[in-house]
Design a protein around this motif. Structure first.
Motif, PDB file in Angstrom:
ATOM      1  N   ALA A 158     -16.970 -10.434   0.064  1.00 23.85           N
ATOM      2  CA  ALA A 158     -16.940 -10.222   1.049  1.00 23.85           C
ATOM      3  C   ALA A 158     -15.574 -10.979   1.642  1.00 23.85           C
ATOM      4  O   ALA A 158     -14.840 -10.688   1.984  1.00 23.85           O
ATOM      5  N   TYR A 159     -15.513 -12.178   0.890  1.00 29.05           N
ATOM      6  CA  TYR A 159     -14.414 -13.195   0.819  1.00 29.05           C
ATOM      7  C   TYR A 159     -12.578 -12.054   0.131  1.00 29.05           C
ATOM      8  O   TYR A 159     -11.759 -12.305   0.403  1.00 29.05           O
ATOM      9  N   PRO A 160     -13.017 -11.288  -0.673  1.00 28.22           N
ATOM     10  CA  PRO A 160     -10.934 -10.991  -1.116  1.00 28.22           C
ATOM     11  C   PRO A 160     -11.630  -9.765  -0.554  1.00 28.22           C
ATOM     12  O   PRO A 160     -10.055  -9.151  -0.005  1.00 28.22           O
ATOM     13  N   PHE A 161     -12.340  -9.301   0.253  1.00 25.72           N
ATOM     14  CA  PHE A 161     -11.499  -8.548   1.428  1.00 25.72           C
ATOM     15  C   PHE A 161     -11.669  -8.843   2.315  1.00 25.72           C
ATOM     16  O   PHE A 161      -9.905  -8.486   2.732  1.00 25.72           O
ATOM     17  N   ALA A 162     -11.971  -9.636   3.376  1.00 30.82           N
ATOM     18  CA  ALA A 162     -11.444 -10.393   4.693  1.00 30.82           C
ATOM     19  C   ALA A 162     -10.472 -11.208   4.481  1.00 30.82           C
ATOM     20  O   ALA A 162     -10.137 -10.795   5.317  1.00 30.82           O
ATOM     21  N   GLY A 167     -15.803  -4.186   7.467  1.00 31.64           N
ATOM     22  CA  GLY A 167     -15.482  -3.536   6.254  1.00 31.64           C
ATOM     23  C   GLY A 167     -16.074  -5.315   5.645  1.00 31.64           C
ATOM     24  O   GLY A 167     -17.296  -5.394   4.503  1.00 31.64           O
ATOM     25  N   THR A 168     -16.352  -6.757   6.466  1.00 34.59           N
ATOM     26  CA  THR A 168     -16.627  -7.649   5.791  1.00 34.59           C
ATOM     27  C   THR A 168     -18.222  -7.754   5.562  1.00 34.59           C
ATOM     28  O   THR A 168     -18.862  -8.216   4.509  1.00 34.59           O
ATOM     29  N   LEU A 169     -18.940  -6.902   6.885  1.00 36.47           N
ATOM     30  CA  LEU A 169     -20.377  -7.126   7.087  1.00 36.47           C
ATOM     31  C   LEU A 169     -20.609  -5.785   5.612  1.00 36.47           C
ATOM     32  O   LEU A 169     -21.912  -6.241   4.727  1.00 36.47           O
ATOM     33  N   PHE A 170     -19.862  -5.077   5.632  1.00 36.13           N
ATOM     34  CA  PHE A 170     -20.626  -4.240   4.232  1.00 36.13           C
ATOM     35  C   PHE A 170     -20.491  -4.736   3.025  1.00 36.13           C
ATOM     36  O   PHE A 170     -22.221  -4.976   1.582  1.00 36.13           O
ATOM     37  N   PHE A 171     -19.536  -5.257   2.398  1.00 33.72           N
ATOM     38  CA  PHE A 171     -19.182  -6.389   1.755  1.00 33.72           C
ATOM     39  C   PHE A 171     -19.939  -7.118   1.298  1.00 33.72           C
ATOM     40  O   PHE A 171     -20.100  -8.048   0.110  1.00 33.72           O
ATOM     41  N   LEU A 172     -20.592  -7.645   2.440  1.00 30.51           N
ATOM     42  CA  LEU A 172     -21.271  -8.822   2.150  1.00 30.51           C
ATOM     43  C   LEU A 172     -22.446  -8.802   1.824  1.00 30.51           C
ATOM     44  O   LEU A 172     -23.929  -9.136   0.911  1.00 30.51           O
ATOM     45  N   ILE A 173     -23.559  -7.429   2.070  1.00 28.48           N
ATOM     46  CA  ILE A 173     -24.342  -7.391   2.485  1.00 28.48           C
ATOM     47  C   ILE A 173     -25.352  -5.727   1.569  1.00 28.48           C
ATOM     48  O   ILE A 173     -25.480  -5.343   0.284  1.00 28.48           O
ATOM     49  N   VAL A 193     -12.620  -7.597  -7.355  1.00 20.20           N
ATOM     50  CA  VAL A 193     -11.263  -6.810  -7.540  1.00 20.20           C
ATOM     51  C   VAL A 193     -11.237  -5.822  -6.401  1.00 20.20           C
ATOM     52  O   VAL A 193     -10.272  -5.282  -5.746  1.00 20.20           O
ATOM     53  N   GLY A 194     -12.180  -4.614  -6.337  1.00 14.08           N
ATOM     54  CA  GLY A 194     -12.313  -3.467  -5.881  1.00 14.08           C
ATOM     55  C   GLY A 194     -11.938  -3.710  -4.115  1.00 14.08           C
ATOM     56  O   GLY A 194     -10.892  -3.123  -3.728  1.00 14.08           O
ATOM     57  N   PRO A 195     -12.714  -4.695  -3.485  1.00 10.15           N
ATOM     58  CA  PRO A 195     -12.798  -4.974  -2.356  1.00 10.15           C
ATOM     59  C   PRO A 195     -11.324  -5.511  -1.844  1.00 10.15           C
ATOM     60  O   PRO A 195     -11.057  -5.194  -0.941  1.00 10.15           O
ATOM     61  N   MET A 196     -11.102  -6.442  -2.976  1.00 13.80           N
ATOM     62  CA  MET A 196      -9.604  -7.446  -2.267  1.00 13.80           C
ATOM     63  C   MET A 196      -8.800  -5.450  -2.126  1.00 13.80           C
ATOM     64  O   MET A 196      -7.700  -5.260  -1.494  1.00 13.80           O
TER      65      MET A 196
END
Length: 287
Positions: free
Chosen positions: A24-28, A45-51, A151-154
């Motif tokens: 979640a952090y790399p995206f946010a 996006g952040t919620l998706f990549f978090l859980i 690295v994908g979320p970033m």
């Protein structure tokens, strides 16, 4: 405890909550630093990549790694679950159901290039573990695919915000960090993986060579960040903690490879300490 509550607790464990921040952090952070706002896309996006993302990634992994996981003493801890086969359909269905609406929204709300990157990312999440692909059992591709998961979320956030050139050195550094981290994590499982006839980067080149590779890649990641100058120097200094953690096992052998678990557990907590430094450095760079 009700059946629903019990199932939720088991799914919570499957999703590896201690690792949620790693995706979640790399995206946010990237989204905000590159000009994004605290808008709907940021929160979705952040919620998706978090859980949901982690439940999908680790849920599929746990289902298809069941036969080896039940023989691994590290499971049923903060390092992963080993749920019964009876619970596997619940894991798979819940993973898909929770990920689907977020995925649809993120594809529809982002430019076509970003949507394509997102789709590719989901493919690599599935391909890592699912039967018929099992990228995790192809040496070197296993570490590369695992790194893509982080690295994908970033890169997705970079695509949404217009592919700004200044982001790519940091994406490269995170990619190298991800390969190094997966490789280092594979060292502790050399013996059980070989017994289970599972292939990995560590089973192919051996524990010691894998630790050396991991240490070098961590160091390269630090160098890439350091040459960016400014507040990035602080992040690079913090990144040396990963180098030191891996370097402590440069003399490991296949027979003593299980000892690397201590370093892996330190790695898990290092992510929080280094993450705090990264956050402060980003704040400094923005002010």
């Amino acid at each position: 405890m009700s059946t629903v509550t019990s199932s939720l607790m088991r799914l919570f464990k499957v999703s590896r909550p201690i690792s949620w921040v790693n995706t979640a952090y790399p995206f946010a952070a990237t989204y905000i630093i590159l000009g994004g706002k605290l808008d709907g896309l940021f929160f979705i996006g952040t919620l998706f990549f978090l859980i949901p993302y982690n439940l999908l990634m680790y849920g599929i992994n746990d289902v298809y790694d069941y036969e080896s996981d039940i023989r691994n003493s590290r499971k049923n801890s903060l390092e992963g679950a080993a749920e019964t086969k009876k619970f596997h359909p619940t894991i798979l269905w819940t993973s898909v159901i929770t990920a689907a609406p977020f995925s649809i929204a993120l594809i529809l709300l982002t430019p076509i290039q970003a949507a394509a990157i997102f789709a590719a990312l989901i493919f690599f999440v599935i391909a890592y573990s699912v039967k018929g692909l099992r990228f995790k059992e192809i040496a070197f591709l296993d570490s590369i695919t695992s790194s893509i998961h982080f690295v994908g979320p970033m890169v997705f956030a970079v695509a949404i915000t217009g592919f700004q050139p200044k982001a790519w050195p940091f994406a490269l550094a995170l990619f190298l960090w991800g390969i190094a981290s997966h490789a280092f994590g594979a060292v502790q499982d050399v013996i059980p993986d070989r017994r289970g006839k599972l292939q990995s980067i560590a089973t192919m080149i051996g524990a010691r060579a894998t630790v050396w590779l991991s240490t070098i890649l961590y160091l390269l990641s630090v160098v890439v960040v350091a040459v960016q100058g400014g507040a990035a120097l602080i992040i690079a200094l913090a990144g040396l903690a990963y180098v030191a953690n891996a370097a402590a096992y440069l003399k490991v052998t296949d027979k003593t490879s299980a000892n690397a678990n201590q370093g892996w557990r330190r790695f898990i907590w290092l992510n929080y300490g280094v993450g705090a430094v990264v956050t402060l450095s980003l704040i400094i760079s923005v002010l």
